[in-house]
Design an enzyme around this catalytic site. Structure first.
Site, mmCIF file in Angstrom:
data_model
loop_
_atom_site.group_PDB
_atom_site.id
_atom_site.type_symbol
_atom_site.label_atom_id
_atom_site.label_comp_id
_atom_site.label_asym_id
_atom_site.label_seq_id
_atom_site.Cartn_x
_atom_site.Cartn_y
_atom_site.Cartn_z
ATOM 1 N N SER A 17 43.077 47.212 33.472
ATOM 2 C CA SER A 17 41.318 47.419 33.108
ATOM 3 C C SER A 17 41.054 48.826 34.651
ATOM 4 O O SER A 17 41.754 48.083 35.595
ATOM 5 C CB SER A 17 40.140 46.465 33.186
ATOM 6 O OG SER A 17 38.611 47.309 33.429
ATOM 7 N N TYR A 54 34.589 38.911 35.962
ATOM 8 C CA TYR A 54 35.157 39.380 34.789
ATOM 9 C C TYR A 54 36.453 40.622 35.485
ATOM 10 O O TYR A 54 37.703 40.521 34.966
ATOM 11 C CB TYR A 54 34.390 40.841 33.544
ATOM 12 C CG TYR A 54 35.833 41.472 32.900
ATOM 13 C CD1 TYR A 54 36.167 41.440 31.534
ATOM 14 C CD2 TYR A 54 35.433 43.598 33.659
ATOM 15 C CE1 TYR A 54 37.148 42.694 31.477
ATOM 16 C CE2 TYR A 54 36.123 43.811 32.612
ATOM 17 C CZ TYR A 54 36.620 43.530 31.712
ATOM 18 O OH TYR A 54 37.797 44.072 30.617
#
Length: 223
Positions: A135, A147
């Site tokens: 990501s 995250y």
């Protein structure tokens, strides 16, 4: 003879789009997810090239069994796309929920490690390819984001695994997208990256010649 790609998190979004794109490119696809009904529907549309395997990838024994089922069906394994992942409802550290952190770490980190551990002996046989969904959040520091920290782990792990696999001419790639229009978000994001954009990047990485390893593909929305 068609090559085989195993995909985790394949019942929707990036995983589903990759299964369809890879099958179109001539690959057999073993699709793993907890949503067996959704997998069966996708597999029926793809046809004989698809195998649906209901699997909780946070359970190491289930992952090992899924790899065995894939080998039993298609005879070998040339690539893996470890794509399953999740976020948390309560972001930040001080106001975060540790139980959410554990569930996320189990899926975003441990499931990737379980998948790699189960698949690498088979990938070694074929000098295969391990691909992971990273990501933009694994490249940037984001205020209090657990995250993001899990994706930083993924980016580091992918580089380390690439060096390990290089010893036997295997390859590892991390796909690093910005915002993708998936069920991860409550609202439709038509101007952001689409699942097919990421799927095309996976197929591109898989299509490289034996002399080349694309270590990372970083995609951003063009708006």
């Amino acid at each position: 003879m068609p090559q085989t790609l195993l995909i985790t998190g394949a019942s929707s979004g990036i995983g589903e789009a990759t299964a369809r794109a890879a099958a179109k490119a001539g690959w057999n696809v073993a699709m793993l997810a907890r949503s067996g009904d959704k997998l069966d529907a996708i597999a029926s549309e793809i046809g004989d090239k698809a195998l649906a395997i209901e699997c909780d990838v946070t359970d190491r024994s289930q992952v090992e069994d899924a790899v065995s089922q894939t080998i039993g069906k298609f005879g070998g394994l040339e690539a893996v796309f470890s794509n399953a992942g999740t976020g948390v409802e309560h972001p930040g550290v001080e106001k975060g929920k540790p139980v959410e952190w554990k569930d996320m770490i189990d899926l975003n980190i441990m499931a990737v490690l379980y998948t790699a551990h189960a698949a690498l002996p088979e990938l070694r046989k074929t000098k295969g390819h391990f691909i992971i969904t990273g990501s933009k959040a694994g490249r940037d520091h984001m205020k209090g984001s657990i995250y993001s920290a899990t994706k930083w782990f993924i980016h580091g792990f992918a580089g380390n695994l690439a060096e390990e696999m290089r010893e036997w001419q295997g390859r590892c790639t991390v796909i690093s997208p910005g915002m993708v229009n998936t069920e991860f978000f409550d609202e439709d994001k038509p101007t952001k990256l689409q699942p097919k954009d990421v799927a095309d990047a996976v197929v591109f990485a898989l299509s490289q010649p034996d002399t080349s390893c694309v270590r990372e593909i970083h995609l951003m929305p063009n708006d």
